[in-house]
Design an enzyme around this catalytic site. Structure first.
Site, PDB file in Angstrom:
ATOM      1  CB  SER A 147     103.897  44.116  -6.326  1.00  0.00           C
ATOM      2  OG  SER A 147     102.917  44.181  -5.322  1.00  0.00           O
ATOM      3  CG  ASN A 148     103.740  41.316  -1.754  1.00  0.00           C
ATOM      4  OD1 ASN A 148     102.568  41.057  -1.535  1.00  0.00           O
ATOM      5  ND2 ASN A 148     104.325  42.391  -1.244  1.00  0.00           N
ATOM      6  N   PRO A 149     102.360  38.740  -4.060  1.00  0.00           N
ATOM      7  CG  PRO A 149     102.540  36.417  -4.065  1.00  0.00           C
ATOM      8  CD  PRO A 149     103.285  37.650  -3.725  1.00  0.00           C
TER       9      PRO A 149
END
Ligand code: C5P
Length: 337
Positions: A147-149
């Site tokens: 995923s990503n932040p």
């Protein structure tokens, strides 16, 4: 730049329902930049505590005790249905902010958006609008993922700003910890594939594609939790569908299609390339390098339109940036129609 920028709001404390919240409402509105006039029926102070009001008046905020005829931009009646009807007649010229059922929702969720919508001339009144927000999550076993932040804050703020401008808003969201903005229908999902299906399911007038869609996903999702071994584990990845590019070329392309670009360098060049490559009507670029926009409450963006125009907003709170982006998008849509 504050959202309520000196707008004058009359708080009419008329009977008991909701009146106990007088102090909290006044403080919230004054801190968002409003000038607040409190008008109480005789004896109303027992519902919120006279000492609490005296304390608030002494705090130096833009809050004062006023007459019923005080010049105002909007009216919020703290009281039941009968009080509301009375005030609607008495100050018929003012937009009335409807408080939802007393005590059911914290004022921090509804007060500001409801007030801003009441004060807005609602340029997007008849529009249906879709906003995507947050990250996507691509699993490779039951508990592990890529995923990503992205926090979703910018997309959620945009959904709220579009609702304030009068639109009917659907928010398609990857996993976030945020509350659903007031007045908005939210569809929760996880992966890029699920987001693609939600976005292409219907036609909207306007789409803001603010989600940070994962560009790659593991080819295989293993069942259960894979036990760790001693050696390395190599994952094979494949591209996810480019939802924005697909939507742009589809039969359900909206009248106005706005993409987002998160870049760490050469922001303008990449943003303009994306605008062209995906045939968008506009693109909002933000710098995510050096601890930039991800997860932060403030942001600074550049907006490029299809006609070569560029404007920048911020640094400011994401809520204020969102209002500016919606106003910019209104201009883009007006030029197209
Ligand atoms: O090409 P890039 O991923 O930088 O483009 C960003 C824009 O494209 C964003 O609006 C994002 O929501 C959208 N996007 C998408 N599907 C992907 C990747 C990005 O819709 N697989």
């Amino acid at each position: 730049m504050t959202l309520l920028n000196q707008r004058r709001l009359l708080l009419a404390v008329s009977d008991e329902p909701a009146a106990s919240e007088t102090i909290a409402f006044a403080r919230l509105l004054a801190s968002a930049g409003a000038r607040v006039g409190i008008h109480e029926v005789p004896g109303a102070a027992r519902w919120f505590g006279a000492a609490a009001l005296e304390h608030l008046l002494g705090e130096g905020l833009a809050v004062e005790r006023v007459a019923a005829s005080w010049e105002a931009d909007a009216l919020l009646v703290l009281g039941g249905a009968a009080a509301k009807r009375e005030w609607q007649v008495q100050r018929a010229e003012l937009p009335l902010v409807q408080a939802p059922e007393a005590g059911r929702f914290p004022a921090s969720r509804w007060l500001l958006p409801c007030l801003l919508r009441a004060l807005s001339n609602r340029p997007w009144e008849s529009l249906r609008l879709l906003v995507t927000a947050g990250p996507t999550v691509e699993h490779f076993d039951a508990v592990r993922f890529l995923s990503n932040p992205s926090s979703g804050k910018m997309g959620y703020a945009l959904a709220e700003a579009a609702w304030i401008a009068g639109a009917e808003v659907i928010l398609v969201s990857g996993p976030t910890v945020l509350d659903t903005p007031w007045g908005i229908r939210r569809i929760d999902l996880t992966s890029a594939q699920e987001m693609r299906e939600a976005v292409l399911a219907e036609r909207y007038d306007v789409v803001f594609m603010a989600a940070a869609v994962s560009d790659y996903r593991p080819v295989e999702r293993r069942v259960g939790k894979v036990k760790k071994g001693v050696g390395p584990w190599t994952l094979e990845m494949e591209r996810t569908p480019d939802i924005l590019a697909e939507l742009s070329a589809s039969a359900v392309r909206p009248d106005l299609l706005i993409g987002f670009a998160a870049e760490t360098h050469d922001m303008e060049r990449y943003a303009r390339e994306k605008l062209r490559a995906k045939s968008l009507d506009g693109i909002v670029a933000n710098d995510v390098g050096a601890g930039g926009a991800f997860g932060s409450d403030s942001n600074c963006v550049q907006c490029y339109d299809g006609a070569g125009g560029a404007v920048s907003f911020g640094p400011a709170e994401k809520r204020e940036i969102a209002a500016a982006i919606v106003a910019w998008a209104e201009g883009c849509l007006a030029r197209k129609r």
